[in-house]
Scaffold this motif. Structure first.
Motif, PDB file in Angstrom:
ATOM      1  N   GLU A 361       0.812  -1.224   0.014  1.00  0.00           N
ATOM      2  CA  GLU A 361       0.076   0.102  -0.017  1.00  0.00           C
ATOM      3  C   GLU A 361       0.999   1.266  -0.035  1.00  0.00           C
ATOM      4  O   GLU A 361       0.134   2.567   0.330  1.00  0.00           O
ATOM      5  CB  GLU A 361      -0.939  -0.161   1.262  1.00  0.00           C
ATOM      6  CG  GLU A 361      -1.909  -1.171   1.302  1.00  0.00           C
ATOM      7  CD  GLU A 361      -2.803  -1.388  -0.028  1.00  0.00           C
ATOM      8  OE1 GLU A 361      -3.000  -0.237  -0.553  1.00  0.00           O
ATOM      9  OE2 GLU A 361      -3.461  -2.327  -0.407  1.00  0.00           O
ATOM     10  N   GLY A 388      -0.855  -4.998  -8.355  1.00  0.00           N
ATOM     11  CA  GLY A 388      -0.744  -3.377  -8.221  1.00  0.00           C
ATOM     12  C   GLY A 388       0.240  -2.801  -9.004  1.00  0.00           C
ATOM     13  O   GLY A 388       0.393  -1.496  -8.986  1.00  0.00           O
ATOM     14  N   THR A 403      -0.292  -4.340  -3.657  1.00  0.00           N
ATOM     15  CA  THR A 403      -1.489  -4.646  -2.798  1.00  0.00           C
ATOM     16  C   THR A 403      -1.511  -5.640  -1.990  1.00  0.00           C
ATOM     17  O   THR A 403      -2.655  -6.101  -1.430  1.00  0.00           O
ATOM     18  CB  THR A 403      -2.858  -4.668  -3.733  1.00  0.00           C
ATOM     19  OG1 THR A 403      -2.606  -5.610  -4.944  1.00  0.00           O
ATOM     20  CG2 THR A 403      -3.053  -3.153  -4.763  1.00  0.00           C
TER      21      THR A 403
END
Length: 685
Positions: A361, A388, A403
């Motif tokens: 993240e 991601g 992610t």
């Protein structure tokens, strides 16, 4: 023009008769040269001419171009103008050096300090100092030298003397004197093997059209490699980098010789009309052959022996040289009097060897650096790429936000078309994506609740206390005008709710109301600051816990163990005692829980990704479970603790500082640093 002594010789000279007719001079009589017109494929997506240099080209034989070892200069011979041209490869500026004896071929020493020029009409070799561009010596050699070559160590220079029956002169470059002469009929050109042990001499006449092999240690002929016909007589010569193959440009095309067996491999490969010069790339993958008859350079894939591209150049290309880095070929256009600069395709390479780790993240950026011309396209062709993230095929940039945590291994392939040849290179990579680090909580407010959960107190870092609901203000470090050496980092109430203790980060304890003072760590050296405290069930003792998990007990509080001195992923931020006072739990900011004494472990958030740090822990009434609360109001329930709701889905500011449960554990209240509260279950706001 004939040789100085009038003897027969075979010297290649371009003359303009009706614009484009080619002739060879042989014994003073002009006869048509052997030329075979062939069809070869054209390619639009390969090497291309990026510049044409005027005043640098001119007549000569197949090796009338040489590149300096550092690639900074290229030298060309022009027998028509009686000059040697020096080309600056950066600016393409041309400097000319007089060479009155009809210069036809050139070589440069491995250190780049000297240029040796074969002068055919003077039967000599001109030695030029490349630092000053001045002639420093003239060496008499055999009759009418046409070709010239140099040993890999630069100790010997060899000339192919086409006149007087034919010979090879051996020059010692230390003394610039001829030290040996070997008889070879009608030699046209020559080259030295990469290891310096063999000299290959191409013969050019209807009766002598083989390749003579000379042992350079003894300067004696070892053997002669036969070619099939005069059409296979070699004009230009070049060795593969490993010396296993000798390539020659002949009228019939490109001839390949196996140097281990000294035999011709297969038949000649058609490459164009009137092939002349040949050069091999430093990596040995391609050969470039000049075609005088159709003004082209053919590109040959040596792995498949196929012509993969044809590059148009100037009028009458003769010799050529490839720069040591393999990026450019310089072609001497003998009729046009120019030099064509060809930018060569280079094979793809992946320069990057490792990629940095990523964090879940959190934005990620890295590059897979590549080399090669044209620029290769990069793709993931095997393995698992981190979710991601994306790889830009054109730039090699890896961007995005991971992610999911984990270790991802994958293969990157860089692909391009090199001189018409599909080419790929691969490299394996790994990206480890770790959980986002839990940021340490900033110094802020702390929470204690009344025994019946009808009120609570919030203490600020300066020691001031605010009472809410049924909680009663019993004083504070501020109202009592106490001097604090460190900020207050915790508060806990007495069992009857008629008093409380404040604890400072240095371990100092301050008691208010019916709370009694049982000791402190104030004034003592601590490894880490104190962050929380908890009282025994009878209120006659308490525990302090430090950031490193160290526990200090006072009064009737017993020591049941600690995390002090042990490695922790994240620091401890809170504690709570079990109902009987015979154990306690510690909680870290990443949600890790540590149980001691009678306290049981029911689970934790340790090792799992959190949106925000955990701020505290609160047990159920019977001690059969506990809740953790994060600074965004997220709640995590373990054991018999039930989840009644949280603020985690809609975090608010200011941050949450704690949670306390109702006496029956049927609900709880979440409190922010400002004292604002949100109640869930049977708790009332």
């Amino acid at each position: 023009m004939g040789p100085p002594d009038g003897r027969a010789f075979a010297y290649s000279r371009e003359v303009r008769v009706q614009g484009r007719t080619r002739f060879w001079y042989v014994t003073g009589i002009a006869v048509a040269a052997v030329c075979l017109a062939v069809a070869v494929p054209l390619s639009a997506a390969a090497d291309s001419v990026t510049g044409t240099i005027a005043g640098a080209g001119g007549s000569g034989v197949a090796n009338n171009v040489a590149a300096a070892p550092d690639g900074s200069r290229v030298f060309t011979a022009d027998g028509t103008a009686n000059t040697v041209a020096v080309i600056d490869t950066t600016t393409h500026a041309v400097t000319t050096i007089p060479a009155a004896g009809d210069p036809v071929s050139v070589v440069v020493t491995p250190d780049g300090s000297r240029l040796y020029v074969a002068e055919v009409t003077d039967s000599s070799v001109l030695v030029i100092d490349t630092a000053t561009n001045a002639a420093v010596s003239t060496i008499a050699v055999g009759n009418s030298p046409t070709g010239i070559a140099i040993s890999p160590d630069g100790s010997r220079v060899y000339t192919a003397n086409d006149g007087g029956g034919g010979s090879v002169s051996v020059i010692d470059t230390a003394t610039n004197a001829v030290v040996a002469t070997t008889t070879v009929p009608q030699p046209r050109n020559l080259t030295v093997s990469p290891d310096g042990s063999r000299l290959y001499v191409a013969q050019y006449s209807p009766t002598n059209h083989g390749v003579t092999v000379i042992d350079t240690a003894t300067d004696t002929v070892v053997t002669t490699i036969a070619t099939a016909a005069f059409a296979d007589a070699l004009v230009g010569l070049a060795s593969s980098p490993d010396g296993s193959r000798l390539y020659g440009a002949a009228a019939a095309g490109l001839v390949t010789i196996d140097t281990a067996t000294n035999t011709v491999v297969g038949s000649s490969l058609p490459v164009g009309t009137a092939p002349s010069g040949v050069a091999v790339t430093p990596d040995g993958t391609r050969a470039y052959v000049t075609n005088r008859g159709d003004d082209t350079v053919a590109v040959i894939d040596l792995a498949t022996s196929t012509v993969v591209a044809t590059v148009p150049v100037g009028d009458g290309p003769a010799g050529l040289a490839i720069t040591p880095d393999g990026r450019y070929a310089y072609v001497n256009n003998a009729v046009a009097g120019t030099v064509s600069v060809i930018a060569l395709d280079t094979f793809p390479a992946i320069a990057t060897t490792t990629l940095p780790v990523g964090t879940d993240e959190i934005s990620y950026a890295a590059d897979v650096a590549t080399a090669g011309s044209p620029a290769p396209q990069v793709t993931v062709t095997a393995g698992t790429f981190p979710p991601g993230l994306s790889l830009d095929p054109s730039t090699g940039a890896i961007t995005g936000t991971p992610t999911d945590t984990g270790t991802y291994t994958f293969t990157v392939t860089a692909a391009s078309t090199v001189s018409g040849i599909p080419a790929t290179v691969t490299r394996n990579f790994m990206i480890a994506v770790s959980a986002a680090p839990v940021a340490p909580p900033a110094a802020g407010a702390h929470l204690a609740d009344t025994p019946d959960a009808t009120g609570y107190w919030v203490v600020q870092p300066d020691g001031s206390v605010t009472a809410y609901g049924a909680a009663v203000d019993h004083g504070s470090a501020v109202t009592d005008h106490l001097t604090l050496s460190q900020s207050v980092d915790g508060i806990t109430a007495t069992p009857d709710g008629k008093g409380y203790w404040e604890v400072a980060s240095d371990g100092g304890v301050f008691s208010f109301g019916d709370a009694q003072f049982y000791g402190s760590e104030g004034g003592k050296p601590l490894n880490q600051p104190v962050v929380a405290m908890a009282a025994t069930p009878d209120g006659r003792g308490y525990w302090l816990v430090a950031r490193d998990g160290g526990v200090f007990s006072f009064g009737d509080a017993q020591f049941y163990g600690s995390e002090g001195g042990k490695p922790l992923d994240e620091m401890v931020v809170g504690m709570t005692a079990d109902p009987g006072g015979e154990g306690y739990w510690l909680v870290a900011s990443d949600g890790g829980v540590f149980a001691f004494g009678d306290a049981q472990f029911y689970g934790s958030e340790g090792g799992r990704p959190l949106n925000q740090v955990v701020e505290g822990i609160s047990r159920t009434t019977d001690g059969g479970g506990y809740w953790l609360v994060a600074s965004d109001g997220g709640v995590f329930a373990f054991g018999d603790a039930r989840f009644y709701g949280s603020l985690g889905a809609a975090p608010t500011s200011p941050p949450t500082i704690g949670l306390f449960a109702t006496p029956d554990s049927g609900g709880y209240t979440i409190v922010a640093s400002t004292g604002h509260a949100a109640s869930y279950g049977d708790a009332t706001g």
